[in-house]
Design a protein around this motif. Sequence first.
Motif, mmCIF file in Angstrom:
data_model
loop_
_atom_site.group_PDB
_atom_site.id
_atom_site.type_symbol
_atom_site.label_atom_id
_atom_site.label_comp_id
_atom_site.label_asym_id
_atom_site.label_seq_id
_atom_site.Cartn_x
_atom_site.Cartn_y
_atom_site.Cartn_z
ATOM 1 N N ASP A 5 2.391 28.712 -23.373
ATOM 2 C CA ASP A 5 2.969 27.679 -22.522
ATOM 3 C C ASP A 5 2.506 26.292 -22.934
ATOM 4 N N ALA A 6 1.394 26.221 -23.653
ATOM 5 C CA ALA A 6 0.845 24.930 -24.058
ATOM 6 C C ALA A 6 0.042 25.102 -25.350
ATOM 7 N N ILE A 7 -0.004 24.024 -26.144
ATOM 8 C CA ILE A 7 -0.789 24.002 -27.376
ATOM 9 C C ILE A 7 -1.784 22.854 -27.260
ATOM 10 N N LEU A 8 -3.066 23.162 -27.411
ATOM 11 C CA LEU A 8 -4.125 22.160 -27.335
ATOM 12 C C LEU A 8 -4.772 21.989 -28.703
ATOM 13 N N PHE A 9 -5.137 20.751 -29.021
ATOM 14 C CA PHE A 9 -5.692 20.423 -30.327
ATOM 15 C C PHE A 9 -7.042 19.729 -30.194
ATOM 16 N N ASP A 10 -7.941 20.040 -31.131
ATOM 17 C CA ASP A 10 -9.110 19.217 -31.364
ATOM 18 C C ASP A 10 -8.634 17.981 -32.133
ATOM 19 N N ASN A 11 -9.482 16.984 -32.251
ATOM 20 C CA ASN A 11 -9.097 15.743 -32.927
ATOM 21 C C ASN A 11 -9.717 15.628 -34.309
ATOM 22 N N TRP A 72 -29.763 6.621 -25.774
ATOM 23 C CA TRP A 72 -28.436 7.230 -25.863
ATOM 24 C C TRP A 72 -27.331 6.177 -25.763
ATOM 25 N N ALA A 73 -27.518 5.195 -24.908
ATOM 26 C CA ALA A 73 -26.515 4.135 -24.781
ATOM 27 C C ALA A 73 -26.361 3.377 -26.099
ATOM 28 N N ALA A 74 -27.485 3.090 -26.763
ATOM 29 C CA ALA A 74 -27.416 2.396 -28.053
ATOM 30 C C ALA A 74 -26.782 3.282 -29.103
ATOM 31 N N ARG A 75 -27.150 4.548 -29.116
ATOM 32 C CA ARG A 75 -26.564 5.493 -30.078
ATOM 33 C C ARG A 75 -25.046 5.556 -29.922
ATOM 34 N N GLU A 76 -24.582 5.699 -28.683
ATOM 35 C CA GLU A 76 -23.153 5.828 -28.421
ATOM 36 C C GLU A 76 -22.403 4.544 -28.762
ATOM 37 N N ARG A 77 -22.975 3.415 -28.413
ATOM 38 C CA ARG A 77 -22.318 2.131 -28.664
ATOM 39 C C ARG A 77 -22.137 1.888 -30.164
ATOM 40 N N HIS A 78 -23.192 2.143 -30.930
ATOM 41 C CA HIS A 78 -23.101 1.923 -32.376
ATOM 42 C C HIS A 78 -22.247 2.992 -33.056
ATOM 43 N N ASP A 79 -22.281 4.203 -32.535
ATOM 44 C CA ASP A 79 -21.432 5.257 -33.102
ATOM 45 C C ASP A 79 -19.961 4.939 -32.873
ATOM 46 N N GLU A 80 -19.621 4.489 -31.685
ATOM 47 C CA GLU A 80 -18.242 4.104 -31.401
ATOM 48 C C GLU A 80 -17.800 2.976 -32.330
ATOM 49 N N ARG A 81 -18.634 1.925 -32.436
ATOM 50 C CA ARG A 81 -18.306 0.797 -33.316
ATOM 51 C C ARG A 81 -18.095 1.264 -34.750
ATOM 52 N N SER A 82 -18.980 2.127 -35.230
ATOM 53 C CA SER A 82 -18.892 2.626 -36.605
ATOM 54 C C SER A 82 -17.589 3.384 -36.841
ATOM 55 N N GLN A 83 -17.189 4.180 -35.863
ATOM 56 C CA GLN A 83 -15.952 4.939 -36.017
ATOM 57 C C GLN A 83 -14.734 4.018 -36.044
ATOM 58 N N LEU A 110 -4.806 17.219 -26.094
ATOM 59 C CA LEU A 110 -5.879 16.978 -27.061
ATOM 60 C C LEU A 110 -7.209 17.041 -26.326
ATOM 61 N N VAL A 111 -8.147 17.812 -26.870
ATOM 62 C CA VAL A 111 -9.485 17.944 -26.273
ATOM 63 C C VAL A 111 -10.521 17.796 -27.371
ATOM 64 N N SER A 112 -11.363 16.776 -27.255
ATOM 65 C CA SER A 112 -12.328 16.448 -28.297
ATOM 66 C C SER A 112 -13.726 16.306 -27.721
ATOM 67 N N ASN A 113 -14.740 16.590 -28.544
ATOM 68 C CA ASN A 113 -16.124 16.314 -28.171
ATOM 69 C C ASN A 113 -16.496 14.855 -28.426
ATOM 70 N N ASN A 114 -15.602 14.112 -29.067
ATOM 71 C CA ASN A 114 -15.854 12.706 -29.348
ATOM 72 C C ASN A 114 -15.694 11.891 -28.063
ATOM 73 N N HIS A 115 -16.041 10.608 -28.141
ATOM 74 C CA HIS A 115 -15.906 9.735 -26.976
ATOM 75 C C HIS A 115 -14.449 9.666 -26.522
ATOM 76 N N HIS A 116 -14.256 9.543 -25.226
ATOM 77 C CA HIS A 116 -12.897 9.367 -24.711
ATOM 78 C C HIS A 116 -12.296 8.068 -25.247
ATOM 79 N N THR A 117 -13.126 7.035 -25.391
ATOM 80 C CA THR A 117 -12.629 5.765 -25.924
ATOM 81 C C THR A 117 -12.187 5.898 -27.373
ATOM 82 N N THR A 118 -12.882 6.729 -28.143
ATOM 83 C CA THR A 118 -12.497 6.928 -29.536
ATOM 84 C C THR A 118 -11.194 7.719 -29.625
ATOM 85 N N VAL A 119 -11.035 8.696 -28.748
ATOM 86 C CA VAL A 119 -9.768 9.428 -28.683
ATOM 87 C C VAL A 119 -8.625 8.469 -28.381
#
Length: 222
Positions: A5-11, A72-83, A110-119
């Motif tokens: 009934d549905a197809i879900l994808f990783d990113n 963690w906040a710094a890690r996530e912020r810089h990881d998002e920027r880098s991506q 679409l279901v990803s372990n990445n940030h929602h903002t990056t998706v």
Amino acid sequence: MTTYDAILFDNDGVLVDPPGHGDQLAAIRDAFDELGIDSPDEDHLSALTGGVTPELLADLERTYGVDREALWAARERHDERSQFEAFRAGRRETYEDVGALSDIAQPCGLVSNNHHTTVEFVLDRFDFADAFETYYGRPMTIESLSLKKPNTHYLDRALADLGGGSALYVGDSESDVVAAERAGMDSVFVRRDHSRDASLSTEPTYEVETLHAVRDIANDAR
């Protein structure tokens, strides 16, 4: 054959190139620099690129005397920027076979372990928005780590958004296959270049090399 009934994808690694390890390490170094931590242990840098747990952050808090939330906040912020920078610079692109998505009859999510903002960035940059009726990444919080796949939390939410029923989840890692199994979904393991030699302890329902093959599975199962 099962009717889906549905197809879900990783990113990452399925629709777009996965993050480069060098880019990830550089971003995490920037996070430590921001917090005034000189010469962090190389093993700690590598550990923060993936598979991060609250326990690891607690250990790093003790080791470096820095608040885990701040780290963690710094890690996530810089990881998002880098991506974002990698996509804009063309170091990360979509795979050539993503056009097959437009030929899938079922509603897709679409279901990803990445940030929602990056998706959201990926959906906007590559005009994927019309291909997916729902999508989930995770918020940039320590609490979100416990909801990452193989937890079924976001798979369950996406399927509910699409009306429930039987689903197929398409991924490129063992955690994707395990998450699908735990959610009661069939799974497709896509063997891209980065996962060509991966050995899985959990057998997926299907193994393919392209999204064209995923389209065929989905359409044959209607």
